[in-house]
Enzyme design. Structure first.
Site, PDB file in Angstrom:
ATOM      1  N   ARG A  33       2.769   7.597  -3.739  1.00  0.00           N
ATOM      2  CA  ARG A  33       1.378   7.737  -3.324  1.00  0.00           C
ATOM      3  C   ARG A  33       0.849   6.329  -3.122  1.00  0.00           C
ATOM      4  NH1 ARG A  33      -3.683   8.026  -5.574  1.00  0.00           N
ATOM      5  NH2 ARG A  33      -3.020   7.620  -7.714  1.00  0.00           N
ATOM      6  N   SER A 214       0.057  -0.603  -0.470  1.00  0.00           N
ATOM      7  CA  SER A 214       1.374  -1.266  -0.514  1.00  0.00           C
ATOM      8  C   SER A 214       1.683  -1.903  -1.864  1.00  0.00           C
ATOM      9  CB  SER A 214       1.483  -2.328   0.584  1.00  0.00           C
ATOM     10  OG  SER A 214       1.063  -1.799   1.802  1.00  0.00           O
ATOM     11  N   ARG A 215       1.162  -1.334  -2.920  1.00  0.00           N
ATOM     12  CA  ARG A 215       1.417  -1.840  -4.287  1.00  0.00           C
ATOM     13  C   ARG A 215       0.891  -3.257  -4.520  1.00  0.00           C
ATOM     14  NH1 ARG A 215       2.071   2.862  -4.499  1.00  0.00           N
ATOM     15  NH2 ARG A 215       3.827   4.019  -5.369  1.00  0.00           N
ATOM     16  N   LEU A 216       0.004  -3.733  -3.632  1.00  0.00           N
ATOM     17  CA  LEU A 216      -0.563  -5.078  -3.815  1.00  0.00           C
ATOM     18  C   LEU A 216      -1.894  -4.943  -4.543  1.00  0.00           C
ATOM     19  CD1 LEU A 216       0.376  -6.572  -0.310  1.00  0.00           C
ATOM     20  CD2 LEU A 216       1.590  -6.772  -2.492  1.00  0.00           C
ATOM     21  N   HIS A 217      -1.788  -4.443  -5.746  1.00  0.00           N
ATOM     22  CA  HIS A 217      -2.987  -4.108  -6.505  1.00  0.00           C
ATOM     23  C   HIS A 217      -3.748  -5.360  -6.951  1.00  0.00           C
ATOM     24  CE1 HIS A 217      -0.938  -0.357  -6.444  1.00  0.00           C
ATOM     25  NE2 HIS A 217       0.016  -0.783  -7.250  1.00  0.00           N
TER      26      HIS A 217
END
Ligand SMILES: Cc1cc2nc3c(=O)[nH]c(=O)nc-3n(C[C@H](O)[C@H](O)[C@H](O)COP(=O)(O)O)c2cc1C
Length: 236
Positions: A33, A214-217
């Site tokens: 997700r 893109s998991r670049l939190h």
């Protein structure tokens, strides 16, 4: 004929369960997700993490999340075993997070040995997490009394009846104690049991995590420097 039908049905059910458990395994290894949360910037966050927590907490309340005040509390036992459970955060007093529990419970015993705790709030719908590390102290007896007095009568009886974290042989054992204390405190104001009360967690570190694509939190962490807080950004 009947036996054959039953055997066939059993086989069918076993296969169904196996297929379903494979589905769950595949689901867990394949589910992805992406996060879409709005950015968390150095420019937009408050200088004070408690103020920033209040902003996010209000947003969680306004988003009508289920139990936004539920947090995990991790304690560590005398032999170094960590243990985590959910409790309700019941307020922030003097920049400390408050919860109530049984002082003789497993967590109470852990906290007697080691006053270091970790708290975690997860607000999934907002793609947010807040991680807190801190030191715990018991709340004053007056503070615990005041909160206990506001609780519903059934909860007050529960605090007397439940020897939290101890083993029960049957549920009836607990129910009998409820009947006993209900009778004992009939028509009187129920006093707070000395084994029940509040803890206050003074944070030394608070991290705000915002899910991003893109998991670049975004991760902004505040570290306590006595009178002030140092703010930094961490890699996701
Ligand atoms: C949503 C939720 C809220 C809870 N709130 C509290 C609470 O405020 N205080 C408490 O002592 N236990 C609360 N519990 C129960 C704890 O998770 C735990 O079972 C209990 O405190 C015993 O933990 P211990 O044996 O590690 O001491 C809550 C559980 C859930 C799922």
């Amino acid at each position: 004929m009947l036996i054959k039908t039953i055997n066939f049905l059993t086989l069918f059910l076993v296969i169904l369960v196996l297929i379903m458990s494979d589905d769950v395994k595949n689901y867990l290894s394949e589910v992805r997700r992406d996060f879409s949360g709005k950015p968390l910037n150095e420019e937009s966050v408050d200088e004070n993490p408690i103020e920033q927590f209040n902003v996010w907490f209000e947003e969680a309340v306004n988003a009508q999340l289920l139990d936004p005040y539920a947090m995990s509390v991790t304690t560590v036992s005398a032999n170094g075993q960590p243990s985590t459970r959910i409790v309700y955060m019941r307020g922030i007093v003097d920049e400390s997070f408050v919860f109530y529990t049984n002082y003789s419970s497993d967590k109470g015993k852990d906290l007697e040995q080691n006053n270091k705790v970790a708290l975690n709030f997860f607000w999934g719908e907002l793609e947010r997490q807040v991680r807190i590390e801190g030191l715990v102290e018991k709340m004053s007896a007056e503070g615990s009394d005041a909160y206990f007095a506001k609780r519903p009568r059934e909860s007050q009886i529960g605090a007397w009846a439940s020897d939290q974290s101890s083993e029960l042989l049957t549920r009836k054992e607990l129910e009998d104690k409820v009947v006993y204390f209900t009778e004992k405190f009939k028509d009187v104001v129920i006093p707070r049991p000395s084994h029940w009360g509040g803890y206050v967690v003074k944070p030394v570190k608070i991290e705000f995590w915002q899910g991003r694509p893109s998991r670049l939190h975004d991760r902004i962490v505040y570290t306590n420097l006595g009178d002030d807080w140092k703010q930094s950004r961490l890699s996701p």
